[in-house]
Scaffold this active site. Structure first.
Site, PDB file in Angstrom:
ATOM      1  N   HIS A 133       5.174  -2.440  -2.375  1.00  0.00           N
ATOM      2  CA  HIS A 133       5.368  -0.947  -2.430  1.00  0.00           C
ATOM      3  C   HIS A 133       6.794  -0.909  -2.517  1.00  0.00           C
ATOM      4  O   HIS A 133       7.412   0.011  -3.396  1.00  0.00           O
ATOM      5  CB  HIS A 133       4.993  -0.526  -0.927  1.00  0.00           C
ATOM      6  CG  HIS A 133       3.460  -0.053  -0.893  1.00  0.00           C
ATOM      7  ND1 HIS A 133       2.948   0.724  -1.761  1.00  0.00           N
ATOM      8  CD2 HIS A 133       2.675  -0.541  -0.038  1.00  0.00           C
ATOM      9  CE1 HIS A 133       1.711   0.875  -1.325  1.00  0.00           C
ATOM     10  NE2 HIS A 133       1.502   0.048  -0.036  1.00  0.00           N
TER      11      HIS A 133
ATOM     12  N   HIS B  61       2.510  -7.394   0.826  1.00  0.00           N
ATOM     13  CA  HIS B  61       1.791  -6.048   0.405  1.00  0.00           C
ATOM     14  C   HIS B  61       2.863  -5.065   0.555  1.00  0.00           C
ATOM     15  O   HIS B  61       3.189  -4.142  -0.496  1.00  0.00           O
ATOM     16  CB  HIS B  61       0.736  -5.853   1.022  1.00  0.00           C
ATOM     17  CG  HIS B  61      -0.040  -4.377   0.778  1.00  0.00           C
ATOM     18  ND1 HIS B  61      -0.861  -4.050  -0.004  1.00  0.00           N
ATOM     19  CD2 HIS B  61       0.472  -3.118   1.576  1.00  0.00           C
ATOM     20  CE1 HIS B  61      -1.074  -2.716  -0.113  1.00  0.00           C
ATOM     21  NE2 HIS B  61      -0.528  -2.253   1.025  1.00  0.00           N
ATOM     22  N   GLU B  62       3.343  -5.007   1.544  1.00  0.00           N
ATOM     23  CA  GLU B  62       4.445  -3.794   1.865  1.00  0.00           C
ATOM     24  C   GLU B  62       5.877  -3.949   0.975  1.00  0.00           C
ATOM     25  O   GLU B  62       6.353  -3.000   0.568  1.00  0.00           O
ATOM     26  CB  GLU B  62       5.146  -3.921   3.482  1.00  0.00           C
ATOM     27  CG  GLU B  62       3.816  -3.577   4.386  1.00  0.00           C
ATOM     28  CD  GLU B  62       3.247  -2.087   3.969  1.00  0.00           C
ATOM     29  OE1 GLU B  62       3.902  -0.896   3.539  1.00  0.00           O
ATOM     30  OE2 GLU B  62       1.830  -2.232   4.117  1.00  0.00           O
TER      31      GLU B  62
ATOM     32  N   GLU C   3      -2.620   1.743  -3.710  1.00  0.00           N
ATOM     33  CA  GLU C   3      -2.842   0.576  -2.821  1.00  0.00           C
ATOM     34  C   GLU C   3      -3.329  -0.721  -3.712  1.00  0.00           C
ATOM     35  O   GLU C   3      -3.135  -1.726  -3.332  1.00  0.00           O
ATOM     36  CB  GLU C   3      -4.021   0.982  -1.439  1.00  0.00           C
ATOM     37  CG  GLU C   3      -3.364   2.181  -0.566  1.00  0.00           C
ATOM     38  CD  GLU C   3      -2.016   1.586   0.050  1.00  0.00           C
ATOM     39  OE1 GLU C   3      -2.062   0.185   0.411  1.00  0.00           O
ATOM     40  OE2 GLU C   3      -1.021   2.038   0.036  1.00  0.00           O
TER      41      GLU C   3
END
Length: 309
Positions: free
Chosen positions: A135, A131-132, A207
């Site tokens: 980003h 997930h990070e 998100e």
């Protein structure tokens, strides 16, 4: 809206808010000082915001030798995502959480808490890291760290406005539009909320995309969904020592789940994020709307995966 435009809009909005605070505190002179201060903060935000955030949380950098397992997971994920290897940091806090920062993929940083490593299993840790890295892949990290730095500066100026109100204001009576003590008090309350609203507008929609992209990177949406469940639970049981100005950069909001914080939350509801990962919908039901949203989620995940190749 492209991230370059979003970054420009963010800097303009934060600068305008600083100038309003400066005008309330010191008239035209205060506004000019605030403009200069905003210019310095814009420069510092671009070049040093990652260092500021890492210093704020006393994060320490790891090496392949000092944390082989964590390093290996990140290395595997960046290969799948076709990303440069980021620097990896560990935050000395027991609450499980993580964030990514930096000005671009070539200067990216991924930071995880000790709690994340201690309380989650390998699949869940992989999901959070993916997930990070999403980003990073989606180039959200610059705008996120700039927002954190600028929001912190606005909150500092709001605090100055509060003290100005306590001591009866700082402007002379012959300045145009002289501000009252009530105005300074109102500003000290409204300015932090305005900063949070800007953060919320910037980060909420990103998100969902990071969840979809992260699921594509890891190849295991359930790993991230399970991790989000645990992060939500532990964030209430083990409150994190977090600065509100940085809340939006974490995987889940580290702030207390009060009604006010939920109202101004920088993240979408966890239940909605988890449902999208597991069912492709916010509700997880089998009705027609759910099927449509599931197809939309699959399309979003496929588009995310196409960008990785």
């Amino acid at each position: 809206m492209g991230n370059k435009i979003r970054t420009t809009v963010l800097l303009a909005a934060m600068t305008a808010l600083m100038m309003i605070i400066g005008q309330m505190l010191g008239g035209r002179q205060g506004m000019m000082i605030a403009l200069i201060f905003a210019g310095v903060m814009n420069f510092a935000s671009y070049w040093y915001s990652d260092k500021i955030v890492l210093k704020m949380y006393q994060a320490r950098e790891i090496t392949p030798e000092s944390a082989h397992g964590l390093y290996a997971i990140v290395q595997r994920l960046v290969q799948r995502a076709n990303l440069p290897m980021p620097r990896i940091f560990i935050i000395p806090q027991d609450t499980p959480n993580a964030f990514a920062t930096g000005r671009n993929p070539d200067h990216a940083v991924v930071a995880v808490t000790e709690g994340l490593l201690n309380l989650l299993d390998e699949q869940e840790i992989t999901g959070v890291l993916a997930h990070e890295l999403a980003h990073v892949k989606n180039r959200d990290i610059l705008i996120g760290t700039i927002a954190a730095t600028m929001a912190g500066a606005i909150m500092m100026l709001a605090s100055m406005a509060r003290w100005g109100a306590i001591f009866g204001g700082t402007r002379s009576s012959d300045d145009e539009g002289g501000s009252s003590v009530i105005g300074l008090i109102a500003l000290s309350i409204i300015a932090p909320m305005a900063a949070m609203v800007i953060q919320m507008a910037i980060s909420r929609s990103r998100e969902y995309l990071a969840d979809a992209t992260g699921a594509a990177i890891s190849g295991n949406p359930e790993g991230l969904a399970s991790a989000l469940e645990k992060l939500g639970t532990y964030s209430k049981q083990i409150p994190m020592r977090a600065n509100p100005s940085t809340a939006h950069i974490f995987t889940v909001s580290p702030l207390s789940g009060t009604t006010l914080m939920n109202l101004f939350s920088t993240h979408p509801p966890l239940e909605s994020r988890i449902a999208r990962l597991r069912h492709g919908s916010d509700s997880g039901t089998g009705n027609r709307d759910s099927s449509i949203r599931r197809r939309n989620m699959n399309t979003e995940a496929k588009a995310a995966w196409d960008r990785l190749r």
